[in-house]
Design an enzyme around this catalytic site. Structure first.
Site, PDB file in Angstrom:
ATOM      1  N   ASP A 196       0.873  -1.174   0.000  1.00  0.00           N
ATOM      2  CA  ASP A 196       0.000   0.000   0.000  1.00  0.00           C
ATOM      3  C   ASP A 196       0.906   1.218   0.000  1.00  0.00           C
ATOM      4  OD1 ASP A 196      -2.258   1.852   0.544  1.00  0.00           O
ATOM      5  OD2 ASP A 196      -3.327  -0.008   0.974  1.00  0.00           O
ATOM      6  N   HIS A 256      -2.743   3.194  -4.365  1.00  0.00           N
ATOM      7  CA  HIS A 256      -2.231   2.622  -3.110  1.00  0.00           C
ATOM      8  C   HIS A 256      -0.839   2.033  -3.313  1.00  0.00           C
ATOM      9  CE1 HIS A 256      -5.853   2.962  -0.593  1.00  0.00           C
ATOM     10  NE2 HIS A 256      -6.542   2.704  -1.688  1.00  0.00           N
ATOM     11  N   GLU A 320     -10.149   2.933  -4.968  1.00  0.00           N
ATOM     12  CA  GLU A 320      -9.847   4.322  -4.609  1.00  0.00           C
ATOM     13  C   GLU A 320      -8.794   5.008  -5.480  1.00  0.00           C
ATOM     14  OE1 GLU A 320     -10.884   4.417   0.067  1.00  0.00           O
ATOM     15  OE2 GLU A 320      -9.106   3.262  -0.400  1.00  0.00           O
TER      16      GLU A 320
HETATM   17  C1  ACM Z   1     -10.975  -0.365   0.824  1.00  0.00           C
HETATM   18  O1  ACM Z   1     -11.412  -0.313   1.992  1.00  0.00           O
HETATM   19  N1  ACM Z   1     -10.359   0.672   0.296  1.00  0.00           N
HETATM   20  C2  ACM Z   1     -11.117  -1.543   0.003  1.00  0.00           C
END
Ligand code: ACM
Ligand code: ZN
Length: 734
Positions: A196, A256, A320
Site C-alpha cells: 500500500d 495505493h 480508490e
Molecule cells: C478499501 O477499503 N479501500 C477496500
C-alpha cells in the site's frame, strides 16, 4: 443466569452425559449427533495417520503435547485407544468435508481430501475442554471427549480474513499466530494486503529497492517498518497450507502504491521523487498506465509473486484510484487515444484486463475491490464488494466470482460499540457489534441458482491504517504489551467467529441466541490460547420487589469466568467483589458489572445510561454544541457525525435545542456531506433559546452509499457572545 440455566436444562434432559462437557462447536457443524459415553485422552493414546494426513497429525500432536503434556506418537496403526486420521471416500461432499466419530475406544476423522482432515482436527480440539488450547501444560485435568458423530462441510469455499501488513508491519511470528487463530475457526483464505502507500512488504529479487526503501518510513529513531523475505513467504505459505489456508497476495494497482514509487519514481506519471508516507493518506500517484517500463515492472513482480504464492487468485486491488495524475500525463493520455478509451475509468479497466490476461496464461485468476466493476472489467474477474452492496447483485448477474467484504459486516477495524472505554478504531463507519457481524448472509435474495454459485464467500478485513496514528494506541494501556498485535486480536476476536459461522454453517441452522450460548466456551478457548479478545458486557436486569427494594440481576455469557461488580459507581476490576447472587441497590446507576474470564480478561462495564428523553420527539441526538465552541456573533462551522444515522436515502430533519447558557443559538445553514460531497443543504435563519424559531432544518438526501460517512455541518453563533449549550437531533421524516 442464562448460560448456567442452559447447561442445567441440558444436564436434566441428558442425565447420562452429566459428567461430560457438552459439545459446543464453532462454527456449528452441519450434523452432530450426541452418543452416550466418552473417550478420555491418556498418555497411552496414539495418533494413527496415513501419509496424506501427516501434517494435520503433527499439528494435533503438538497442540495436545503443549496443553496435556502427553507426547502422543504418530503411527501407521495401533492396537489400543487411538485418534485415527484417514483420507478416504468419495469427494462428492467436497474436499473440505469430513466425518468425525468419537466412541469410548477413540476418535476417527475421515475425509475425501487433506483439507477435510485439517478441519476435522480443529473440531476434535473443540470437543476437548477449552484448556486444550493452552500453550503450556495444564495439570490435574482429565481430557474427556464426548461421544459424537459429526458430518460436516462448509457452505462457502472462501472464508477469509484480510491482514493489512502494509500500514503496520506485523512480523512473521505474528502472521503464523494469525494463521493459527484462523485455523481454529476453519477460516481458509488469508488475504495478505502486502502493499500500500505506506509500505511494500514483499521481497522482490529483481527490484531490491522495493523493500530497501519501500518497506521503511520515517527518519532517525522513529524510523519503522520491515518486510518478508521470500524465505519467510515460503514458510508462511507452507504453514498456512498445513492448516488448510490459502494465502492470496494483493498487488494493489493502479493506486495505493506510493511505497513502490518511492523506491522507483519512474513507476509514476511524473517521475518525481517521493517518500514513503508516515501518516495515513491515499496518494493520487498511480502506476503510469502509458509507460512500457510500468508493464515490465508489473510482469516481473507478478512472475515472482506467482512462484511464491500457489493460490488460484491474485488480488489486484483496484480501489480508490484518483485520476488527477493520469489526466495530466502525456503517456497515459496517448495510451488512451491509441486504445480509443474515453475515460480514465476505462484506462483502469484496460490495465486490469491486461493484468488479468497476463495472469491467465499462468493459470491464475484476478480478484479486485468493487471499483473495478465500474471500470468495465471482464466477467471472469473476481469482485470483492466492500462499500457498494449493489455490486454483489450486479456482479452475480454478470457471472463474476464474488467474495463479500462489506463495510457494515466485515470491517473489523471498526470497534464493536461506542460504550465508554471501547477501544478506538476506524471511525468512518458506525460500530459493528458481534450480532451485526453474525446476522447476515453472503448470498443475497433474488438470485437464480446459477447466479448464487458466483458467491464464493466472504472475508473479514483488518485494516491497520489506524495503527499509523500512534497516540490512541499509547493511550490504550491494557494493550501496552506487544501493543499493536494484541490490539489487532482484540478487534478480530470474537467477530472472526461470527464470520466463520456465517460462511460455514447453513443459513437455516444459524441462530444468534444459539451462537451466543456456544460462544461462552469460545471465550474460554481464547483465554487458554492467550489470544486477546473482547468479552461481551454482562446483561443486567433490575426488578423492584414487593418491599420496594431494587435488585440487580447480572448474567454473563462467558464460561469459566464470572462477574465482578461495584455499587459505588466505580468501574469494576478483576478484583472487585464477585457476583454470586442478585444485588440490592439504591438506584440503577449505582450498579456496574464486568464479565471476567479465566485469564483475568474483563469486559467493558455494564452501566445504566442516564436517559435524557426531553427531546426524543426530535429524533436521535447526533451531537451537542458547547459554550465557547460556537461563533461569537459571527457564524462558525460545527460538524456532527451522522454516519449510520442517515442510513438510507430520504428526507431528514435536523433540530437544534438549546439547554443552557447566556446566549441563544443562531443558525444560518445546515448541510449534509456524503464523504466529501455536499448532498443536501437548507439555508435559512433559525434560533433556539428561551423560545425556538425555525430551529428545524429539512434535508433531502438523494444519495446513499453503504460504507460512506455522513457529516452534518452547520453555521452557528451566539447572538451576543458564544456562551450557549444545547443538543442537535436527527430524525428521518416518514
Ligand atoms: C478499501 O477499503 N479501500 C477496500
Ligand atoms: Zn502516466
Amino acid at each position: 443466569m442464562r448460560f448456567a440455566l442452559t447447561l442445567a436444562l441440558l444436564a436434566a434432559a441428558l442425565p447420562v452425559f452429566a459428567a461430560d462437557p457438552s459439545p459446543l462447536v464453532i462454527p456449528k457443524p452441519v450434523a452432530l449427533t450426541r452418543d452416550s459415553g466418552s473417550f478420555t485422552l491418556t498418555p497411552q493414546t496414539v495418533i494413527v495417520a496415513d501419509t496424506a494426513s501427516q501434517p494435520a497429525a503433527r499439528i494435533l500432536a503438538d497442540q495436545l503435547f503443549k496443553s496435556t503434556g502427553y507426547r502422543l506418537p504418530i503411527q501407521s496403526q495401533a492396537n489400543g485407544a487411538a485418534i485415527i486420521l484417514r483420507v478416504e471416500g468419495s469427494a462428492a461432499a467436497g474436499a473440505e468435508s469430513y466425518k468425525l466419530a468419537v466412541a469410548s475406544s477413540g476418535a476417527t476423522i475421515t475425509a475425501p481430501a487433506y483439507a477435510g482432515i485439517a478441519n476435522g482436527v480443529q473440531t476434535l480440539l473443540q470437543l476437548l475442554p477449552s484448556a486444550i488450547y493452552s500453550d503450556h501444560e495444564v495439570k490435574g485435568r482429565t481430557w474427556v471427549i464426548p461421544a459424537v458423530r459429526i458430518e460436516d462441510q462448509p457452505s462457502y469455499a472462501w472464508r477469509g480474513m484480510m491482514l493489512d501488513s502494509s500500514r503496520y508491519f506485523f512480523d512473521k511470528a505474528f502472521v503464523l499466530r494469525y494463521l493459527d487463530i484462523m485455523a481454529a475457526h476453519k477460516l481458509n483464505v488469508l488475504h495478505f494486503h502486502l502493499i500500500d502507500d505506506a509500505g511494500w512488504r514483499l521481497e522482490i529479487k529483481k527490484y531490491p529497492k522495493l523493500t530497501e526503501i519501500g518497506a521503511f518510513r520515517g527518519e532517525g529513531p522513529t524510523r519503522q517498518g520491515g518486510f518478508y523475505t521470500q524465505e519467510d513467504i515460503r514458510e508462511i505459505v507452507k504453514y498456512a497450507a498445513d492448516r488448510n489456508i490459502t494465502v492470496v497476495p494483493e498487488l494493489e494497482l493502479p493506486a495505493h502504491t506510493l511505497s513502490a514509487i518511492a523506491a522507483y519514481p519512474w513507476l509514476s506519471c511524473t517521475g518525481k521523487e517521493q517518500k514513503v508516507p508516515a501518516v495515513h493518506f491515499i496518494s493520487d500517484d498511480l502506476y503510469c498506465a502509458g509507460k512500457a517500463t510500468t508493464w515490465q515492472f508489473l510482469h516481473d513482480v507478478l512472475d515472482e509473486m506467482c512462484v511464491l504464492f500457489p493460490s488460484t487468485y491474485i488480488h489486484i486491488g483496484g480501489d480508490e484510484a484518483k485520476y488527477t495524475k493520469w489526466k495530466a500525463c502525456p503517456d497515459c493520455q496517448k495510451k488512451m487515444k491509441e486504445l480509443g478509451l474515453k475515460s480514465e475509468h476505462e484506462l483502469q479497466g484496460w490495465m486490469t484486463t491486461e493484468v488479468e490476461n497476463y495472469l491467465k496464461k499462468k493459470g491464475r485468476q484476478i480478484l479486485g475491490w468493487d471499483e473495478i466493476l465500474g471500470c468495465g472489467v471482464s466477467t471472469t474477474a473476481g469482485l470483492m464488494p466492500w462499500h457498494d452492496p449493489k455490486a454483489v447483485t450486479e456482479g452475480a448477474k454478470r457471472g463474476n466470482p464474488l467474495v463479500l467484504a462489506l463495510t457494515n459486516r466485515c470491517y473489523f477495524d471498526v470497534p464493536e460499540s461506542k460504550e465508554p472505554g471501547e477501544v478506538p478504531g476506524a471511525t468512518w463507519l458506525p460500530p459493528i457489534s458481534l450480532q451485526q457481524a453474525y446476522e447476515w448472509h453472503p448470498t443475497p435474495d433474488g438470485l437464480t441458482p446459477q447466479q448464487e454459485k458466483t458467491v464464493l464467500g466472504a472475508e473479514g478485513c483488518l485494516w491497520s491504517d489506524q495503527f499509523l496514528h500512534k497516540p490512541f494506541l499509547a493511550d490504550t494501556t491494557p494493550f501496552n504489551e506487544d501493543r499493536s498485535a494484541r490490539y489487532l486480536e482484540y478487534l478480530m476476536l470474537p467477530r472472526a467467529a461470527a464470520l466463520a459461522e456465517v460462511t460455514w454453517t447453513p443459513k437455516a441452522s444459524r441462530d444468534w441466541k444459539d451462537f451466543s450460548t456456544r460462544m461462552a466456551r469460545q471465550y474460554a478457548r481464547y483465554a487458554a490460547a492467550g489470544w486477546n479478545h473482547r468479552l461481551p458486557i454482562p446483561q443486567v436486569t433490575f426488578t423492584k420487589g414487593t418491599d420496594g427494594k431494587l435488585t440487580a440481576t447480572a448474567v454473563s455469557e462467558v464460561e469459566d469466568g464470572g462477574i465482578r461488580y461495584t455499587t459505588d459507581g466505580n468501574w469494576p476490576l478483576a478484583y472487585s467483589p464477585a457476583y454470586t447472587k442478585p444485588v440490592t441497590v439504591e438506584k440503577e446507576s449505582d450498579f456496574r458489572a464486568v464479565a471476567v474470564n479465566a485469564d483475568g480478561h474483563i469486559s467493558l462495564p455494564f452501566q445504566t445510561k442516564a436517559a435524557d428523553n426531553r427531546f426524543a420527539k426530535y429524533g436521535e441526538q447526533i451531537g451537542e454544541w458547547k459554550s465557547g465552541k460556537v461563533g461569537d456573533r459571527k457564524p462558525l462551522t460545527v460538524e456532527f457525525d451522522a454516519t449510520g444515522k442517515i442510513n438510507q436515502a430520504g428526507t431528514y430533519e435536523v433540530t437544534f435545542q438549546f439547554t443552557d447558557g447566556k446566549q441563544r443559538l443562531d443558525i444560518d445553514s445546515v448541510e449534509v456531506f456524503l464523504n466529501q460531497d455536499s448532498v443536501a443543504k437548507d439555508v435559512h435563519h433559525g434560533t433556539t433559546g428561551a423560545t425556538n424559531d425555525k430551529n428545524v432544518y429539512r434535508l433531502k438526501v438523494d444519495r446513499y452509499e453503504t460504507g460512506a460517512s455522513f457529516k452534518i455541518r452547520a453555521a452557528v453563533y451566539g447572538d451576543e457572545g458564544s456562551d450557549s449549550n444545547g443538543v442537535v437531533l436527527l430524525k428521518k421524516v416518514p
